[in-house]
Design a protein around this motif. Structure first.
Motif, mmCIF file in Angstrom:
data_model
loop_
_atom_site.group_PDB
_atom_site.id
_atom_site.type_symbol
_atom_site.label_atom_id
_atom_site.label_comp_id
_atom_site.label_asym_id
_atom_site.label_seq_id
_atom_site.Cartn_x
_atom_site.Cartn_y
_atom_site.Cartn_z
ATOM 1 N N ARG A 1 0.835 -1.195 0.000
ATOM 2 C CA ARG A 1 0.000 0.000 0.000
ATOM 3 C C ARG A 1 0.874 1.251 0.000
ATOM 4 O O ARG A 1 1.818 1.353 0.785
ATOM 5 C CB ARG A 1 -0.914 0.025 1.224
ATOM 6 C CG ARG A 1 -1.995 -1.049 1.227
ATOM 7 C CD ARG A 1 -3.003 -0.781 2.324
ATOM 8 N NE ARG A 1 -4.104 -1.713 2.306
ATOM 9 C CZ ARG A 1 -5.209 -1.577 3.036
ATOM 10 N NH1 ARG A 1 -5.327 -0.538 3.856
ATOM 11 N NH2 ARG A 1 -6.180 -2.464 2.963
ATOM 12 N N ASN A 2 0.535 2.191 -0.882
ATOM 13 C CA ASN A 2 1.219 3.471 -0.937
ATOM 14 C C ASN A 2 0.320 4.561 -0.371
ATOM 15 O O ASN A 2 -0.875 4.360 -0.149
ATOM 16 C CB ASN A 2 1.613 3.818 -2.370
ATOM 17 C CG ASN A 2 2.677 2.887 -2.922
ATOM 18 O OD1 ASN A 2 3.563 2.455 -2.186
ATOM 19 N ND2 ASN A 2 2.600 2.576 -4.200
ATOM 20 N N GLY A 3 0.909 5.743 -0.124
ATOM 21 C CA GLY A 3 0.131 6.870 0.351
ATOM 22 C C GLY A 3 0.472 7.237 1.780
ATOM 23 O O GLY A 3 1.426 6.737 2.378
ATOM 24 N N PHE A 4 -0.331 8.133 2.319
ATOM 25 C CA PHE A 4 -0.134 8.582 3.691
ATOM 26 C C PHE A 4 -0.630 7.513 4.661
ATOM 27 O O PHE A 4 -1.575 6.770 4.375
ATOM 28 C CB PHE A 4 -0.889 9.886 3.936
ATOM 29 C CG PHE A 4 -0.362 11.043 3.135
ATOM 30 C CD1 PHE A 4 0.720 11.784 3.592
ATOM 31 C CD2 PHE A 4 -0.934 11.384 1.915
ATOM 32 C CE1 PHE A 4 1.223 12.845 2.862
ATOM 33 C CE2 PHE A 4 -0.439 12.447 1.175
ATOM 34 C CZ PHE A 4 0.639 13.176 1.644
ATOM 35 N N ALA A 5 0.019 7.448 5.815
ATOM 36 C CA ALA A 5 -0.359 6.422 6.779
ATOM 37 C C ALA A 5 0.027 6.845 8.184
ATOM 38 O O ALA A 5 0.984 7.599 8.386
ATOM 39 C CB ALA A 5 0.314 5.089 6.443
ATOM 40 N N ILE A 6 -0.740 6.364 9.134
ATOM 41 C CA ILE A 6 -0.389 6.517 10.540
ATOM 42 C C ILE A 6 0.628 5.438 10.894
ATOM 43 O O ILE A 6 0.458 4.274 10.524
ATOM 44 C CB ILE A 6 -1.641 6.383 11.430
ATOM 45 C CG1 ILE A 6 -2.634 7.496 11.094
ATOM 46 C CG2 ILE A 6 -1.268 6.430 12.900
ATOM 47 C CD1 ILE A 6 -3.964 7.344 11.806
ATOM 48 N N ASN B 1 -5.117 -4.280 7.092
ATOM 49 C CA ASN B 1 -6.539 -4.168 6.779
ATOM 50 C C ASN B 1 -7.170 -2.891 7.328
ATOM 51 O O ASN B 1 -8.378 -2.691 7.232
ATOM 52 C CB ASN B 1 -7.299 -5.387 7.320
ATOM 53 C CG ASN B 1 -7.164 -5.542 8.827
ATOM 54 O OD1 ASN B 1 -6.602 -4.674 9.510
ATOM 55 N ND2 ASN B 1 -7.673 -6.649 9.355
ATOM 56 N N GLY B 2 -6.339 -2.013 7.909
ATOM 57 C CA GLY B 2 -6.838 -0.748 8.418
ATOM 58 C C GLY B 2 -7.313 -0.781 9.847
ATOM 59 O O GLY B 2 -7.687 0.267 10.399
ATOM 60 N N GLU B 3 -7.321 -1.958 10.476
ATOM 61 C CA GLU B 3 -7.765 -2.071 11.860
ATOM 62 C C GLU B 3 -6.643 -1.681 12.826
ATOM 63 O O GLU B 3 -5.469 -1.865 12.533
ATOM 64 C CB GLU B 3 -8.214 -3.508 12.155
ATOM 65 C CG GLU B 3 -9.401 -3.976 11.324
ATOM 66 C CD GLU B 3 -10.671 -3.236 11.679
ATOM 67 O OE1 GLU B 3 -10.809 -2.835 12.859
ATOM 68 O OE2 GLU B 3 -11.532 -3.058 10.794
ATOM 69 N N THR B 4 -7.058 -1.134 13.959
ATOM 70 C CA THR B 4 -6.084 -0.778 14.992
ATOM 71 C C THR B 4 -5.704 -2.002 15.809
ATOM 72 O O THR B 4 -6.572 -2.742 16.268
ATOM 73 C CB THR B 4 -6.656 0.302 15.926
ATOM 74 O OG1 THR B 4 -6.979 1.464 15.160
ATOM 75 C CG2 THR B 4 -5.641 0.681 17.000
ATOM 76 N N GLU B 5 -4.418 -2.197 15.960
ATOM 77 C CA GLU B 5 -3.910 -3.316 16.751
ATOM 78 C C GLU B 5 -3.197 -2.787 17.990
ATOM 79 O O GLU B 5 -2.532 -1.751 17.937
ATOM 80 C CB GLU B 5 -2.937 -4.171 15.930
ATOM 81 C CG GLU B 5 -3.574 -4.889 14.751
ATOM 82 C CD GLU B 5 -2.575 -5.743 13.998
ATOM 83 O OE1 GLU B 5 -3.001 -6.691 13.320
ATOM 84 O OE2 GLU B 5 -1.358 -5.452 14.085
ATOM 85 N N VAL B 6 -3.328 -3.513 19.074
ATOM 86 C CA VAL B 6 -2.684 -3.142 20.325
ATOM 87 C C VAL B 6 -1.750 -4.270 20.744
ATOM 88 O O VAL B 6 -2.167 -5.435 20.802
ATOM 89 C CB VAL B 6 -3.712 -2.874 21.441
ATOM 90 C CG1 VAL B 6 -3.000 -2.448 22.728
ATOM 91 C CG2 VAL B 6 -4.708 -1.812 21.003
ATOM 92 N N ASP B 7 -0.503 -3.940 21.012
ATOM 93 C CA ASP B 7 0.489 -4.944 21.423
ATOM 94 C C ASP B 7 1.158 -4.492 22.711
ATOM 95 O O ASP B 7 1.596 -3.332 22.818
ATOM 96 C CB ASP B 7 1.558 -5.135 20.350
ATOM 97 C CG ASP B 7 1.024 -5.836 19.116
ATOM 98 O OD1 ASP B 7 0.274 -6.809 19.268
ATOM 99 O OD2 ASP B 7 1.351 -5.392 17.990
ATOM 100 N N LEU B 8 1.238 -5.402 23.658
ATOM 101 C CA LEU B 8 2.009 -5.160 24.867
ATOM 102 C C LEU B 8 3.443 -5.577 24.559
ATOM 103 O O LEU B 8 3.818 -6.740 24.705
ATOM 104 C CB LEU B 8 1.437 -5.961 26.041
ATOM 105 C CG LEU B 8 2.053 -5.695 27.421
ATOM 106 C CD1 LEU B 8 1.898 -4.229 27.811
ATOM 107 C CD2 LEU B 8 1.421 -6.598 28.465
ATOM 108 N N GLU B 9 4.242 -4.625 24.093
ATOM 109 C CA GLU B 9 5.578 -4.937 23.592
ATOM 110 C C GLU B 9 6.531 -5.324 24.710
ATOM 111 O O GLU B 9 7.357 -6.222 24.543
ATOM 112 C CB GLU B 9 6.141 -3.750 22.823
ATOM 113 C CG GLU B 9 5.313 -3.339 21.612
ATOM 114 C CD GLU B 9 5.327 -4.381 20.512
ATOM 115 O OE1 GLU B 9 6.063 -5.383 20.628
ATOM 116 O OE2 GLU B 9 4.598 -4.189 19.528
#
Length: 458
Positions: free
Chosen positions: A147-152, A180-188
């Motif tokens: 995927r190209n373009g702007f991204a968080i 897929n655009g979903e927010t993921e949370v990881d306890l790094e």
């Protein structure tokens, strides 16, 4: 200002320098903590701060002795009245002003040193720090799905709860955007430690595997590292990295100060890594098969004329099991890794090199032992305190018949050139531009990429 505030008082040097001695002790303790949290650059600044504070303390003592000598000389030259000596005359206004100005300058310098350490030494409760980045990505000849373009980029929270005493904690919570655009949370990271001494700190929990330099110095906050991308072989597991950069287990670390530097060691053991869906899984929720990872690291950080230079070696061993889509075992490989690094970070220069050698044994088939290697070298230099051009070359020669690499989506040989420019808009904000060209054995053509990133810390 009340002139009585400037009147000399009689007290012991110990009480006079107690606040500064306490500050020095706190800075030293902060240095040990930074080391446990694997921030080598911060530790070096803290050590320099301690030396400067000690010098300033000696300067204060010298000033007080000079003031006492002036007063004593005046008292000796004063005429006697009766049988008792005349009281020593008070310092002149100019003498009082000069002494007060010198002490104020010392206090100001100490305050600046404290601020430069990167944290408030008076923090209590739950200190919260964080990192965030956004960017732009464009590519030519990309693989399918790119995927190209702007991204968080990511939002990373870094918590260091202050429990008092020798107990230390570190928690890192990362929010990112999946493909897929979903927010993921990881306890790094979630590690709790106890400092026995400078020679031993014991951590328990999930931590960054203490090998090499990059994996210890640069964590999930993009603003910390000079470049946008990490070296590909050191990518995080969920980004396709081929090395177990996280471990859940126990980690002992410490250091020994020597005449010309500091000797640092790491010993750790934890849950072994599994390979599922083409990616490494460090098993943070519990070991799936009882295979443990054990590893070590040994480094030396020079001082004096070689300040900024660090070298080290490291190694690990574990049995990694690869699983298919139904979670059935596909292969078992005994992973053996040895590596070394050399770093120079001083005078505006950043020179980093790492090399890793694999000797993997197939435990589920008859393919025998497989040898592979990977490494990188990066050079950067800052100009006018804001501009930092950099270049990095990476290469991996990975045996494609080795089940450990065969089971991973990115377990292929590759080379990559990275050329970039970093602009430090603020001590806590960096704008980066980066070009790279990658040749991946699995793609069969060169892939060119342009990246822009704006990263901040708070």
């Amino acid at each position: 200002m009340n002139s009585a505030c400037l009147r000399p008082r009689r007290f012991s040097p110990a009480s006079r320098f107690a606040p500064i001695a306490l500050l020095a002790a706190l800075v030293a303790a902060s240095g040990a903590w930074a080391q446990s949290a694997d921030t080598a650059a911060l530790e070096r600044r803290l050590e320099q701060s301690v030396r400067m504070i000690e010098a300033l303390t000696g300067r204060i003592e010298q000033l007080e002795k000079q003031l006492a000598a002036v007063q004593g000389a005046k008292a000796a030259s004063a005429p006697a009245t009766g049988t008792a000596a005349a009281p020593a005359p008070a310092p002149t206004p100019s003498e009082r002003d000069a002494t007060a100005a010198r002490l104020a300058e010392v206090e100001k310098t100490v305050g600046q040193l404290t601020a430069s350490s990167g944290r408030d030494l008076r923090d209590t409760g739950l200190p919260l720090h964080g990192f965030a980045d956004v960017g732009l990505h464009a590519s030519r000849n990309p693989p399918p799905g790119t995927r190209n373009g702007f991204a968080i980029g990511s939002l990373d929270f870094y918590l260091t709860p202050e429990l008092g005493g020798n107990v230390k904690t570190l928690v890192e919570l990362n929010f990112g955007i999946a493909d897929n655009g979903e927010t993921e949370v990881d306890l790094e990271r979630a590690q709790i430690g106890y400092i026995f001494s400078d020679q031993l700190t014991l951590w328990l929990g999930r931590f960054h595997s203490p090998f090499g330099y990059w994996n210890m110095a640069f964590h999930h906050g993009a603003q910390i590292q000079t470049s946008i991308l990490r070296p590909r072989m050191l990518d995080f597991e969920d980004d396709g990295g081929i090395l177990p950069v996280h471990t859940t287990g126990v980690w002992g670390t410490g250091s020994l100060r020597l005449a010309q530097g500091r000797l640092v060691y790491h010993l750790y053991a934890g849950n072994g890594t599994r390979i599922a869906n083409g990616a490494l899984d460090p098993n943070p929720g519990g070991d799936d098969n009882g295979n443990k990872v054990v590893g070590f690291g040994l480094g030396y950080r020079f001082a004096g004329g070689l300040d900024g230079l660090a070298i080290g070696v490291n190694g690990l061993r574990q049995t990694a099991v690869a699983y298919d889509a139904t979670d059935s075992p596909l292969s078992r490989t005994r992973l053996g890794l040895l590596g070394g690094y050399a770093v120079y970070d001083n005078g505006g220069w950043e020179l980093i090199g790492e090399f890793y050698r694999f000797r993997n044994v197939d435990l589920s088939g008859g393919s025998g032992t497989h040898g592979s290697w990977t490494g990188y070298a990066q050079v950067a230099h800052s100009f006018m305190e804001r501009w930092v051009p950099y270049y990095r070359f990476e290469k991996a020669s990975l045996d494609q018949t080795d089940n450990y690499f065969l089971a991973q989506a990115n377990g292929r040989s590759y080379s990559r050139h990275v050329l970039g420019m970093r602009y430090n808009a603020d001590p806590r904000a960096a704008l980066k531009f980066e070009l790279n060209r990658s040749n991946d054995a699995g793609i069969g053509r060169a892939v060119d990429e342009f990246r822009l990133q704006y990263a901040v810390s708070f």
